[in-house]
Design a protein around this motif. Structure first.
Motif, short mmCIF file in Angstrom:
data_model
loop_
_atom_site.label_atom_id
_atom_site.label_comp_id
_atom_site.label_asym_id
_atom_site.label_seq_id
_atom_site.Cartn_x
_atom_site.Cartn_y
_atom_site.Cartn_z
N ASP A 1 9.63 -8.83 -6.56
CA ASP A 1 8.87 -8.96 -6.21
C ASP A 1 8.47 -7.93 -5.22
OD1 ASP A 1 7.87 -11.45 -7.78
OD2 ASP A 1 8.13 -12.49 -5.63
N THR A 2 7.78 -6.91 -6.35
CA THR A 2 7.39 -5.11 -5.41
C THR A 2 6.55 -5.30 -4.61
OG1 THR A 2 9.68 -4.53 -6.40
CG2 THR A 2 8.49 -3.22 -5.23
N TYR A 3 6.43 -5.46 -3.29
CA TYR A 3 4.77 -5.08 -2.43
C TYR A 3 4.82 -3.50 -2.28
CZ TYR A 3 5.29 -10.11 -2.92
OH TYR A 3 5.58 -11.40 -3.17
N THR A 4 3.51 -3.10 -2.67
CA THR A 4 2.66 -2.14 -1.68
C THR A 4 1.79 -2.27 -0.33
OG1 THR A 4 4.07 -0.80 -3.71
CG2 THR A 4 2.38 0.59 -2.30
N LEU A 5 1.42 -2.30 -0.06
CA LEU A 5 0.45 -2.04 0.99
C LEU A 5 -0.29 -1.16 0.62
CD1 LEU A 5 -0.64 -3.73 3.47
CD2 LEU A 5 0.56 -2.05 5.19
N VAL A 6 -1.39 -1.40 0.59
CA VAL A 6 -2.37 -0.23 0.27
C VAL A 6 -3.57 0.03 0.93
CG1 VAL A 6 -4.13 0.53 -1.79
CG2 VAL A 6 -2.16 -1.00 -2.56
N GLU A 7 -3.85 -1.28 1.96
CA GLU A 7 -4.77 -1.21 2.73
C GLU A 7 -5.01 -2.14 3.77
OE1 GLU A 7 -9.56 -0.96 2.28
OE2 GLU A 7 -8.60 -0.24 -0.44
N ARG A 8 -4.61 -2.11 5.57
CA ARG A 8 -4.80 -3.20 5.82
C ARG A 8 -6.34 -3.29 7.30
NH1 ARG A 8 -0.38 -5.33 10.26
NH2 ARG A 8 -1.93 -6.76 11.40
N VAL A 9 -7.10 -3.66 7.03
CA VAL A 9 -8.53 -3.41 8.26
C VAL A 9 -7.57 -5.31 9.31
CG1 VAL A 9 -11.03 -4.95 8.38
CG2 VAL A 9 -10.07 -3.16 6.63
N GLY A 10 -7.51 -4.78 10.40
CA GLY A 10 -7.30 -6.26 11.29
C GLY A 10 -5.59 -7.10 10.82
N ASP A 11 -5.68 -8.62 10.45
CA ASP A 11 -5.73 -9.43 9.46
C ASP A 11 -5.68 -9.85 7.61
OD1 ASP A 11 -3.99 -10.20 11.80
OD2 ASP A 11 -5.61 -11.96 12.62
N LEU B 1 0.62 2.36 5.86
CA LEU B 1 -0.41 2.46 4.84
C LEU B 1 1.39 2.71 3.40
CD1 LEU B 1 -3.66 3.36 4.96
CD2 LEU B 1 -2.55 0.40 4.59
N GLY B 2 1.01 2.35 2.75
CA GLY B 2 2.26 2.97 1.38
C GLY B 2 3.33 2.63 1.79
N GLY B 3 3.89 1.02 2.89
CA GLY B 3 4.71 0.76 2.76
C GLY B 3 5.38 -0.01 1.12
N ARG B 4 6.58 -0.25 1.01
CA ARG B 4 6.84 -1.15 0.14
C ARG B 4 8.40 -1.85 0.31
NH1 ARG B 4 9.69 1.40 -4.26
NH2 ARG B 4 9.71 2.74 -3.79
#
Length: 280
Positions: A182-192, A161-164
Motif C-alpha cells: 500500500d503506497t500512501y501520499t499525504l495530500v492535505e493536513r488540517v489538525g488531526d 505535504l507530498g510525503g509518501r
C-alpha cells in the motif's frame, strides 16, 4: 517495532513543515461507519465462462469502545447488519438470494489491538466470522480493505505535504501467500484530519497447494491486483471516509484425477467507507 519488523518504508518525507502522524484515540471511543462494496467476477475455463455480479452490499459497522492495552488500544469491530442493494425490477427470487447472501455477514467481527501508528499488534475473529457459511475470499477482502483504508499504517518519521510511504503486508488466502504493498501520499493536513491518496498492488509468486480431501492440487501461475483510492483519515477516530476501485487477475491450474484444467479469474471491485458517527 524494531527496524527489521517495521512494515513501513518512507519514500519521501515531503515538504516542510514536517510533523509525526499518530493516532490519538481516547478511551471509550466508538465509531460507526458504513462500508459499501460491489464486485464482478468472470471465471473462464477452456470450455466455459461464468460471470457473477455482486450488485452491492452495505455493511453497518461499529468499532469500539476502545480500552488502553499495553502498547496500544484494544477495541471490538462488529458488522451489526449487512444488506444487499437490490436493483429495481429484478426477479423476486434473485432478490431474495441477494439478501440472504448478504445477511450471512450479520454479526461477523472480532477484536483488534493496534498501536498509535496503526500497526496491528493482534487480531482475533469472533465465532460468527469463523463460520463456514462465510466465503473466505469475501471475508479476506473485507478485512484487507478495512486495514488498508480505515486503519492506515503511519510512518515512524515526521512527514509533510507530498510525503509518501509504503506499508507492506502478507495476506493468506486458502493457504496461498500474497504480497501486498500500500503506497500512501499525504495530500492535505488540517489538525488531526489528513487526506491521503493510496495505490495498492498485490502479487503472489508461483506456488501450489494440495487439497487431499478434494483430490485436487491448485497451482497459482499469476495472482495480481491493483487499486487506487482516496482517504480522509481522522486520527482521533476508528473509521475513515474512503473510496477505492481496482481490478484483479488470477491464473490457476487445477489438477485432479481427470487431468489439469486452467482457470482465469478476472475481477473488478469498488469499495466506499463512510464514517457515519457525526450523522447521528
Amino acid at each position: 517495532a524494531g527496524a527489521a519488523r517495521d512494515p513501513v518504508v518512507l519514500l519521501d518525507a515531503g515538504a516542510e513543515p514536517q510533523a509525526p502522524l499518530r493516532y490519538k484515540i481516547a478511551d471509550g471511543t466508538t465509531t460507526k461507519s458504513n462500508m459499501d462494496f460491489t464486485m464482478a467476477t468472470l471465471a473462464t475455463t477452456s470450455d466455459a465462462a461464468a460471470l457473477s455480479v455482486m450488485p452491492g452490499v452495505r455493511l453497518h459497522i461499529v468499532s469500539g469502545p476502545t480500552t488502553s492495552e499495553d502498547g496500544g488500544i484494544k477495541f471490538p469491530v462488529n458488522i451489526t447488519k449487512a444488506e444487499a442493494f437490490v436493483p429495481k425490477g429484478i426477479d423476486p427470487k434473485v432478490a431474495e438470494d441477494l439478501r440472504k447472501s448478504a445477511s450471512i455477514l450479520d454479526d461477523a467481527g472480532g477484536t483488534v489491538v493496534m498501536n498509535d501508528r496503526g500497526m496491528l499488534l493482534s487480531a482475533e475473529l469472533n465465532e460468527r466470522a469463523k463460520s463456514p457459511d462465510i466465503p473466505v475470499r469475501l471475508l479476506t477482502m473485507i478485512v484487507n480493505a478495512r486495514t488498508t483504508l480505515s486503519r492506515v499504517v503511519l510512518p515512524e518519521e515526521p512527514v509533510g505535504l507530498g510525503g509518501r510511504w509504503e506499508a507492506r503486508k502478507e495476506i493468506e488466502l486458502y493457504g496461498f501467500k500474497i504480497n501486498q504493498v500500500d503506497t500512501y501520499t499525504l495530500v492535505e493536513r488540517v489538525g488531526d484530519e489528513i487526506k491521503l491518496n493510496v495505490t495498492v498492488t498485490q502479487n503472489a509468486v508461483p506456488q501450489s497447494i494440495d487439497f487431499p480431501e478434494d483430490g485436487i492440487s491448485i497451482a497459482v501461475e499469476q495472482m495480481t491486483a491493483n487499486a487506487d483510492g482516496e482517504i480522509i483519515l481522522n486520527l482521533n477516530a476508528l473509521e475513515s471516509d474512503a473510496a477505492a476501485s481496482g481490478t484483479s487477475k488470477d491464473r490457476l491450474a487445477v489438477t485432479g484425477t481427470d487431468g489439469t484444467q486452467r482457470i482465469d479469474v478476472d475481477e473488478a471491485f469498488e469499495v466506499r467507507m463512510t464514517n457515519t458517527t457525526a450523522f447521528e
